[in-house]
Design a protein around this motif. Structure first.
Motif, PDB file in Angstrom:
ATOM      1  N   GLY A   1       0.807  -1.213   0.000  1.00 16.23           N
ATOM      2  CA  GLY A   1       0.000   0.000   0.000  1.00 16.23           C
ATOM      3  C   GLY A   1       0.840   1.263   0.000  1.00 16.23           C
ATOM      4  O   GLY A   1       0.498   2.250  -0.671  1.00 16.23           O
ATOM      5  N   MET A   2       1.953   1.245   0.734  1.00  8.75           N
ATOM      6  CA  MET A   2       2.834   2.415   0.762  1.00  8.75           C
ATOM      7  C   MET A   2       3.482   2.653  -0.592  1.00  8.75           C
ATOM      8  O   MET A   2       3.618   3.798  -1.038  1.00  8.75           O
ATOM      9  CB  MET A   2       3.889   2.233   1.858  1.00  8.75           C
ATOM     10  N   TYR A   3       3.900   1.570  -1.270  1.00  9.25           N
ATOM     11  CA  TYR A   3       4.478   1.719  -2.615  1.00  9.25           C
ATOM     12  C   TYR A   3       3.431   2.265  -3.592  1.00  9.25           C
ATOM     13  O   TYR A   3       3.732   3.153  -4.411  1.00  9.25           O
ATOM     14  CB  TYR A   3       5.017   0.378  -3.113  1.00  9.25           C
ATOM     15  N   LEU A   4       2.220   1.729  -3.525  1.00  8.40           N
ATOM     16  CA  LEU A   4       1.157   2.207  -4.416  1.00  8.40           C
ATOM     17  C   LEU A   4       0.848   3.673  -4.157  1.00  8.40           C
ATOM     18  O   LEU A   4       0.655   4.463  -5.098  1.00  8.40           O
ATOM     19  CB  LEU A   4      -0.101   1.354  -4.236  1.00  8.40           C
ATOM     20  N   LEU A   5       0.790   4.052  -2.874  1.00  4.46           N
ATOM     21  CA  LEU A   5       0.510   5.440  -2.532  1.00  4.46           C
ATOM     22  C   LEU A   5       1.626   6.362  -3.028  1.00  4.46           C
ATOM     23  O   LEU A   5       1.361   7.444  -3.575  1.00  4.46           O
ATOM     24  CB  LEU A   5       0.357   5.574  -1.014  1.00  4.46           C
ATOM     25  N   PHE A   6       2.866   5.934  -2.841  1.00  3.91           N
ATOM     26  CA  PHE A   6       4.003   6.755  -3.270  1.00  3.91           C
ATOM     27  C   PHE A   6       3.979   6.976  -4.772  1.00  3.91           C
ATOM     28  O   PHE A   6       4.110   8.119  -5.254  1.00  3.91           O
ATOM     29  CB  PHE A   6       5.310   6.087  -2.842  1.00  3.91           C
ATOM     30  N   TYR A   7       3.810   5.889  -5.547  1.00  2.00           N
ATOM     31  CA  TYR A   7       3.851   6.035  -6.999  1.00  2.00           C
ATOM     32  C   TYR A   7       2.588   6.698  -7.550  1.00  2.00           C
ATOM     33  O   TYR A   7       2.632   7.373  -8.579  1.00  2.00           O
ATOM     34  CB  TYR A   7       4.113   4.688  -7.665  1.00  2.00           C
ATOM     35  N   GLY A   8       1.473   6.524  -6.855  1.00  2.00           N
ATOM     36  CA  GLY A   8       0.279   7.240  -7.271  1.00  2.00           C
ATOM     37  C   GLY A   8       0.450   8.740  -7.088  1.00  2.00           C
ATOM     38  O   GLY A   8       0.100   9.541  -7.982  1.00  2.00           O
TER      39      GLY A   8
ATOM     40  N   LEU B   1      15.112   8.480  -4.051  1.00  2.00           N
ATOM     41  CA  LEU B   1      15.061   8.735  -2.614  1.00  2.00           C
ATOM     42  C   LEU B   1      13.864   8.023  -1.971  1.00  2.00           C
ATOM     43  O   LEU B   1      13.979   7.413  -0.911  1.00  2.00           O
ATOM     44  CB  LEU B   1      14.975  10.239  -2.357  1.00  2.00           C
ATOM     45  N   GLY B   2      12.699   8.104  -2.640  1.00  2.61           N
ATOM     46  CA  GLY B   2      11.509   7.444  -2.115  1.00  2.61           C
ATOM     47  C   GLY B   2      11.663   5.934  -2.046  1.00  2.61           C
ATOM     48  O   GLY B   2      11.294   5.302  -1.050  1.00  2.61           O
ATOM     49  N   VAL B   3      12.220   5.337  -3.104  1.00  3.06           N
ATOM     50  CA  VAL B   3      12.446   3.888  -3.126  1.00  3.06           C
ATOM     51  C   VAL B   3      13.426   3.483  -2.026  1.00  3.06           C
ATOM     52  O   VAL B   3      13.250   2.457  -1.356  1.00  3.06           O
ATOM     53  CB  VAL B   3      12.955   3.439  -4.510  1.00  3.06           C
TER      54      VAL B   3
ATOM     55  N   MET C   1      13.958   4.986   0.867  1.00  2.00           N
ATOM     56  CA  MET C   1      13.304   5.074   2.176  1.00  2.00           C
ATOM     57  C   MET C   1      12.292   3.941   2.363  1.00  2.00           C
ATOM     58  O   MET C   1      12.217   3.330   3.434  1.00  2.00           O
ATOM     59  CB  MET C   1      12.621   6.431   2.322  1.00  2.00           C
ATOM     60  N   LEU C   2      11.522   3.646   1.342  1.00  2.81           N
ATOM     61  CA  LEU C   2      10.538   2.565   1.435  1.00  2.81           C
ATOM     62  C   LEU C   2      11.219   1.204   1.599  1.00  2.81           C
ATOM     63  O   LEU C   2      10.751   0.353   2.358  1.00  2.81           O
ATOM     64  CB  LEU C   2       9.649   2.555   0.192  1.00  2.81           C
ATOM     65  N   THR C   3      12.317   0.991   0.894  1.00  3.06           N
ATOM     66  CA  THR C   3      13.057  -0.268   1.019  1.00  3.06           C
ATOM     67  C   THR C   3      13.651  -0.424   2.404  1.00  3.06           C
ATOM     68  O   THR C   3      13.612  -1.514   2.993  1.00  3.06           O
ATOM     69  CB  THR C   3      14.176  -0.328  -0.038  1.00  3.06           C
ATOM     70  N   ALA C   4      14.191   0.681   2.951  1.00  4.06           N
ATOM     71  CA  ALA C   4      14.756   0.629   4.302  1.00  4.06           C
ATOM     72  C   ALA C   4      13.679   0.294   5.330  1.00  4.06           C
ATOM     73  O   ALA C   4      13.883  -0.534   6.229  1.00  4.06           O
ATOM     74  CB  ALA C   4      15.424   1.961   4.635  1.00  4.06           C
ATOM     75  N   PHE C   5      12.507   0.941   5.207  1.00  2.36           N
ATOM     76  CA  PHE C   5      11.406   0.668   6.139  1.00  2.36           C
ATOM     77  C   PHE C   5      10.928  -0.778   6.008  1.00  2.36           C
ATOM     78  O   PHE C   5      10.728  -1.476   7.007  1.00  2.36           O
ATOM     79  CB  PHE C   5      10.245   1.628   5.865  1.00  2.36           C
ATOM     80  N   SER C   6      10.761  -1.244   4.762  1.00  2.00           N
ATOM     81  CA  SER C   6      10.247  -2.597   4.528  1.00  2.00           C
ATOM     82  C   SER C   6      11.197  -3.655   5.076  1.00  2.00           C
ATOM     83  O   SER C   6      10.781  -4.601   5.755  1.00  2.00           O
ATOM     84  CB  SER C   6      10.023  -2.821   3.027  1.00  2.00           C
ATOM     85  N   SER C   7      12.481  -3.495   4.792  1.00  2.00           N
ATOM     86  CA  SER C   7      13.455  -4.489   5.254  1.00  2.00           C
ATOM     87  C   SER C   7      13.566  -4.483   6.773  1.00  2.00           C
ATOM     88  O   SER C   7      13.692  -5.537   7.400  1.00  2.00           O
ATOM     89  CB  SER C   7      14.820  -4.234   4.611  1.00  2.00           C
TER      90      SER C   7
END
Length: 295
Positions: A25-32, A82-84, A86-92
């Motif tokens: 959901g966070m990835y979808l929200l970011f790219y949307g 930058l967004g990817v 941060m999202l990757t760091a949070f997910s991992s």
């Protein structure tokens, strides 16, 4: 900061499906959001290309070859990276903490109830005295063995503005087995309590002498002369997970200002079975009523 830590612990305790759904959901929200911003700042509202053309250009710019979409500013590529990151760091971090931590799913009842002598007598108990009672449920898939429960009273001594910590006696604080989906009532004795250098008696109604009265504490809180969350019961539990063979621990806190007299409503096993109905547990686990049944 405390709220952030609490939210992080809740995310750690959620299921893998719940965590993966959150990440997706966070990835979808970011790219949307990125799609809308790139569209607006690149073409404005008047000269927007068709949705398909925009999707192809922006996708190509972000994921394939940024040089192929010359009308899109290169700054969006940096924002995407930058967004990817941060999202990757949070997910991992979230998934790794879930894998390496052993989350104990122990449920403590919301209320800590005062069982007066009348309530104890109504249960046909042979034990003297009065008790503070909470419910405990093992929500793990496996039983817990050699369970130990301890209770500490953190008491705010107003004249010196210091905290005193008293060890309380838990009547059934040693459980050979805490079965899964088996609601237990745990009894804390309202009796003599001891700190490092003090000895007092815990009671509900004022008794005079060297006592700590819950009713007096609640009166001071109501009058605004005492912090509402200063006085707490701190519970600590440890046991061996029978499935993984690991030591699991848990803790919980109850504010003295919220303790009220009442009796937990009974949760009965399914007829003809040893297990309990999950619907009954969900409905009655936190239900406390006065002895006469009136609300």
């Amino acid at each position: 900061m405390k709220r952030v830590r609490h939210t992080w612990k809740q995310l750690q305790a959620s299921s893998y499906f719940g965590q993966l759904s959150l990440i997706a959901g966070m990835y979808l929200l970011f790219y949307g959001l990125l799609f809308v911003l790139v569209s607006h700042f690149t073409w404005g509202f008047s000269g927007l290309p068709g949705l398909t053309d925009r999707a192809i250009k922006i996708t190509s710019f972000l994921f394939l070859d940024s040089g192929g979409a010359t009308d899109v500013n290169s700054v969006w590529s940096a924002i995407n990276k930058l967004g990817v990151l941060m999202l990757t760091a949070f997910s991992s971090s979230l998934l790794t903490s879930k894998m390496i931590s052993h989350q104990s799913k122990l449920r403590f009842s919301t209320p800590l109830a005062y069982y007066s002598r009348a309530i104890i007598d109504s249960e046909q108990s042979q034990f003297p005295g009065e008790y503070l009672v909470f419910r405990l449920l093992n929500d793990n898939e496996d039983d817990l063995y050699n369970v130990k429960i301890s209770a500490t009273l953190r008491y705010f001594h107003a004249p010196t503005r210091t905290f005193q910590h008293y060890t309380c006696r838990v009547t059934n604080g040693s459980l050979p087995v805490l079965g899964t989906q088996m609601p237990f009532r745990i009894y804390i004795e309202m009796s003599e309590i001891v700190s490092a250098i003090y000895k007092k008696r815990l009671c509900f109604h004022p008794e005079g002498g060297t006592t700590i009265s819950i009713a007096e504490i609640q009166s001071e809180i109501a009058a605004g002369t005492r912090p509402p969350d200063a006085d707490q019961f701190i519970l600590y539990l440890e046991g061996i997970d029978s499935g993984e063979g690991k030591l699991t621990t848990s803790s919980h806190r109850y504010d003295l200002g919220k303790i009220q007299e009442g009796k937990f409503k009974s949760i009965d096993p399914r007829e003809g079975q040893a297990g309990f109905d999950p619907k009954d547990i969900k409905k009655l686990f936190n239900e406390v009523a006065p002895l006469d049944g009136k609300s």
